[in-house]
Design a protein around this motif. Structure first.
Motif, mmCIF file in Angstrom:
data_model
loop_
_atom_site.group_PDB
_atom_site.id
_atom_site.type_symbol
_atom_site.label_atom_id
_atom_site.label_comp_id
_atom_site.label_asym_id
_atom_site.label_seq_id
_atom_site.Cartn_x
_atom_site.Cartn_y
_atom_site.Cartn_z
ATOM 1 N N THR A 133 0.842 -1.199 0.000
ATOM 2 C CA THR A 133 0.000 0.000 0.000
ATOM 3 C C THR A 133 0.876 1.247 0.000
ATOM 4 O O THR A 133 0.417 2.339 0.316
ATOM 5 C CB THR A 133 -0.933 0.011 1.239
ATOM 6 O OG1 THR A 133 -0.140 -0.080 2.422
ATOM 7 C CG2 THR A 133 -1.924 -1.140 1.181
ATOM 8 N N SER A 134 2.142 1.082 -0.364
ATOM 9 C CA SER A 134 3.108 2.186 -0.280
ATOM 10 C C SER A 134 2.959 3.214 -1.396
ATOM 11 O O SER A 134 3.367 4.351 -1.237
ATOM 12 C CB SER A 134 4.532 1.627 -0.287
ATOM 13 O OG SER A 134 4.757 0.875 -1.479
ATOM 14 N N ASN A 135 2.387 2.822 -2.527
ATOM 15 C CA ASN A 135 2.171 3.782 -3.609
ATOM 16 C C ASN A 135 0.953 3.356 -4.426
ATOM 17 O O ASN A 135 0.379 2.279 -4.209
ATOM 18 C CB ASN A 135 3.416 3.901 -4.504
ATOM 19 C CG ASN A 135 3.827 2.570 -5.113
ATOM 20 O OD1 ASN A 135 3.016 1.866 -5.701
ATOM 21 N ND2 ASN A 135 5.108 2.224 -4.986
ATOM 22 N N ALA A 136 0.560 4.207 -5.358
ATOM 23 C CA ALA A 136 -0.673 3.977 -6.121
ATOM 24 C C ALA A 136 -0.621 2.674 -6.920
ATOM 25 O O ALA A 136 -1.621 1.948 -7.015
ATOM 26 C CB ALA A 136 -0.924 5.166 -7.043
ATOM 27 N N PHE A 137 0.560 2.358 -7.495
ATOM 28 C CA PHE A 137 0.671 1.140 -8.304
ATOM 29 C C PHE A 137 0.414 -0.101 -7.468
ATOM 30 O O PHE A 137 -0.399 -0.959 -7.822
ATOM 31 C CB PHE A 137 2.067 1.055 -8.936
ATOM 32 C CG PHE A 137 2.329 -0.274 -9.600
ATOM 33 C CD1 PHE A 137 1.758 -0.574 -10.835
ATOM 34 C CD2 PHE A 137 3.130 -1.224 -8.977
ATOM 35 C CE1 PHE A 137 1.986 -1.803 -11.429
ATOM 36 C CE2 PHE A 137 3.367 -2.454 -9.574
ATOM 37 C CZ PHE A 137 2.796 -2.749 -10.802
ATOM 38 N N TRP A 138 1.119 -0.204 -6.322
ATOM 39 C CA TRP A 138 0.961 -1.392 -5.482
ATOM 40 C C TRP A 138 -0.420 -1.443 -4.843
ATOM 41 O O TRP A 138 -0.969 -2.535 -4.632
ATOM 42 C CB TRP A 138 2.052 -1.441 -4.415
ATOM 43 C CG TRP A 138 3.372 -1.925 -4.928
ATOM 44 C CD1 TRP A 138 4.552 -1.240 -4.955
ATOM 45 C CD2 TRP A 138 3.638 -3.206 -5.497
ATOM 46 N NE1 TRP A 138 5.542 -2.012 -5.506
ATOM 47 C CE2 TRP A 138 5.011 -3.229 -5.846
ATOM 48 C CE3 TRP A 138 2.864 -4.336 -5.769
ATOM 49 C CZ2 TRP A 138 5.614 -4.329 -6.443
ATOM 50 C CZ3 TRP A 138 3.455 -5.441 -6.360
ATOM 51 C CH2 TRP A 138 4.815 -5.437 -6.688
ATOM 52 N N ASN A 190 -6.741 -5.822 -6.114
ATOM 53 C CA ASN A 190 -7.340 -6.871 -6.932
ATOM 54 C C ASN A 190 -7.411 -8.166 -6.115
ATOM 55 O O ASN A 190 -6.387 -8.654 -5.636
ATOM 56 C CB ASN A 190 -6.499 -7.072 -8.191
ATOM 57 C CG ASN A 190 -7.065 -8.144 -9.101
ATOM 58 O OD1 ASN A 190 -6.877 -9.331 -8.849
ATOM 59 N ND2 ASN A 190 -7.725 -7.732 -10.167
ATOM 60 N N ASP A 191 -8.609 -8.729 -5.965
ATOM 61 C CA ASP A 191 -8.795 -9.895 -5.099
ATOM 62 C C ASP A 191 -7.895 -11.054 -5.503
ATOM 63 O O ASP A 191 -7.255 -11.693 -4.647
ATOM 64 C CB ASP A 191 -10.252 -10.350 -5.122
ATOM 65 C CG ASP A 191 -11.168 -9.371 -4.411
ATOM 66 O OD1 ASP A 191 -10.650 -8.520 -3.665
ATOM 67 O OD2 ASP A 191 -12.401 -9.459 -4.605
#
Length: 587
Positions: free
Chosen positions: A267-272, A278-279
């Motif tokens: 959850t460190s950046n928008a990409f991750w 995504n489930d």
């Protein structure tokens, strides 16, 4: 494993059947066989008798975990005396009070903890014995005491709970209470002489003592103890070398691991965040992390027992996805401790504590017809005899027909699966009569990256969250801000205003996050920072009464049940007295 009716039978059965096997080990140190345990038990009993102790006398055990802890415990109970295991984290004043209240005539103590016992208390004891080498520290009385072979109904131990609502109470457990609980555990999750455990939880806690010491000893297994506290630098090498098949931990350990190594990274950046959102991809990430954790645990793990407090739902979902062989249980100090369990071979129901073990009964009293929730009450051969020298509390702990009142609210589904909602005395009644369980809100709060622990309380008709921020997460954020502001730590004082504004922003983010996850009458209206953390009991549960009303006034009502959600020493997926003193699923 042969079933036993007393701890005397348990000891004799195991020495006769597994004599040459290693029972206890010190990591990097001595191994002690079952036969040697028997020899040391006789040695210790001679020391107690020579100090004038007799069957029925009380003997306190105040010691860090080690191979001789079990030796001392067995020496006391199999001589017909009563063991009084005391949690090391009690204050000096509390230790003196408990030793005196129990009327102990002898004390087994480890070196560092001996300094916490007053000279006045030591002077009152017949004998004080060092656990590390079984040497006598001091002896006031010389005599020839007499023991006896205990019967199933004889008192074996008095365990003082670290209640979150009042002073400790001494739970009285008989030989049959403890032996029957060990027997029932074999039906829940069998172990044998090929199993190996690494012990990291205090043996003075019912969960670790029964599940982590008595049970493997009865089955011929091996338990390894650490010389030092289980920090990462100590624990990781031990896991690699011992390669345990069974490992008991508290939720905090796995929750910290999940938050720092998995959730924070993804959850460190928008990409991750998009990937982790995504489930399917999230499950694959969890599965990969599970494989790596199995290697960290030594590669042989088949039972990861989690107990002592409620397990966070997000973390449990990770455990399900990762396919780690985790177990959640429910128990209390007063039930010796196990009541129910969800073990690795069982189908998983998120947030549950599994079914009641064979040999005991669980029902709900005072059921709310709308929610189907009621107080969990128990009939079991492992239910305590009562609280030592506290008849009033004993009467309150049992129903009119003799069932033990856990003080836990829950429900039981159509498959007999037990779910714990929270403590009766913690429940908050909403403005329209809704039942609000602060533990459920706190579970959501504690899943936030910035929150280490929390308490939800009602103030002026509104729900307020008191939070203690996670130190590592806050320091990481400060580092990012210093880089953004192009300042050094020495210049931080110039940005106090901006930092305070940022913390207020974090509080608002936490509130929005929580309120998006809970029902409308469980929404919080304010987040308040607790700078110094919360005051804890010796089993590291928050003393809730200190924070339950404005100004820290203690609410009306009695003490928490000493429960512990076990496998899950009380989830509660673990309560304290559940595989707790409450989980409260599991002391």
């Amino acid at each position: 494993m042969r079933a036993s009716n007393t701890l005397y039978e348990l000891l004799e059965n195991s020495i006769n059947e597994f004599g040459g096997n290693v029972a206890y080990s010190m990591f990097g140190g001595e191994d002690v066989t079952y036969a040697e345990v028997g020899h040391r038990v006789e040695q210790v009993q001679r020391m107690l008798f020579s100090a004038g102790l007799n069957a029925g006398d009380k003997v306190a055990i105040l010691s860090s975990n080690m191979h001789n802890w079990g030796v001392c415990y067995f020496a006391v109970v199999t001589a017909g005396m009563v063991a009084v295991p005391i949690l090391p984290d009690f204050t000096e004043a509390e230790l003196d009070m408990l030793i005196r209240h129990s009327e102990a005539k002898a004390l087994f103590v480890s070196d560092k903890l001996f300094t916490k016992v007053s000279k006045e208390t030591v002077a009152m004891l017949n004998v004080v014995i060092r656990t590390k080498n079984l040497g006598i520290i001091s002896q006031r009385v010389s005599g020839e005491g007499v023991g006896r072979i205990p019967g199933p109904g004889d008192l074996a131990v008095i365990i003082y709970t670290s209640g979150t609502m009042s002073r400790p109470k001494g739970v009285m457990l008989t030989h049959y209470n403890l032996a029957s609980n060990v027997n029932m555990m074999y039906g829940l999750f069998p172990i044998d002489e090929h199993d190996s455990m690494l012990s990291v939880l205090p043996l003075s806690h019912t969960y670790e003592c029964t599940v982590g010491m008595l049970y493997p000893f009865a089955a011929g297994g091996r338990v390894t103890y650490l010389e030092k506290p289980p920090t990462a630098s100590i624990l990781l090498p031990a896991l690699r070398e011992v390669r345990p098949t069974c490992f008991l931990i508290v939720p905090l350990i796995i929750e910290k691991l999940f938050r720092s190594q998995i959730y924070a990274k993804f959850t460190s950046n928008a990409f991750w965040r998009k990937v982790y959102g995504n489930d399917f991809l999230r499950r694959q990430i969890h599965r990969l992390a599970g494989r790596r954790l199995m290697k960290v645990f030594g590669g042989r793990l088949r039972f990861l027992g989690i107990g002592g407090a409620k397990l966070n739902g997000q973390v449990e979902q990770f455990l399900i996805d990762s396919r780690l062989p985790y177990a959640i249980g429910y128990g209390l100090t007063e039930t010796a401790p196990m009541v129910a369990g969800a073990v690795p071979a069982m189908p998983r129901k998120l947030g549950s504590t599994g079914r009641a073990m064979d040999g005991l009964q669980v029902r709900l009293d005072n059921v709310n017809p709308e929610t189907r929730q009621g107080e969990i009450v128990i009939s079991s051969p492992s239910v305590m005899q009562g609280y030592y020298k506290n008849e009033a509390a004993t009467r309150e702990a049992f129903t009119a027909d003799g069932w033990f009142r856990t003080g836990d609210l829950g429900y039981i589904d159509e498959d007999g699966i037990i779910y714990i909602k929270g403590r009766l005395k913690n429940m908050i009644v909403g403005p329209s009569g809704e039942n609000i369980y602060p533990e459920e809100i706190e579970s959501v709060l504690n899943s936030n990256t910035y929150v280490s622990e929390s308490i939800v309380t009602q103030q002026d008709g509104h729900l307020v969250a008191l939070v203690h921020f996670d130190k590592e997460a806050i320091e990481k954020l400060k580092g990012e801000l210093m880089e953004k502001w192009e300042i050094t730590r020495d210049d931080w004082h110039r940005k106090v205003g901006e930092w305070n504004a940022k913390k207020e922003e974090i509080k608002q983010e936490i509130m929005r996050y929580v309120n998006s996850k809970v029902n409308k009458f469980s929404r919080i209206t304010e987040v308040v920072e607790e700078d110094t953390g919360f005051e804890k009991t010796p089993t590291q549960k928050i003393r809730r009464f200190k924070y339950s009303t404005p100004g820290g006034a203690k609410p009306a009502g009695g003490e928490d049940a000493a429960a512990g959600n076990a496998a899950a020493e009380t989830p509660h997926s673990t309560p304290e007295g559940a595989a707790a003193d409450t989980p409260k699923k599991g002391e």
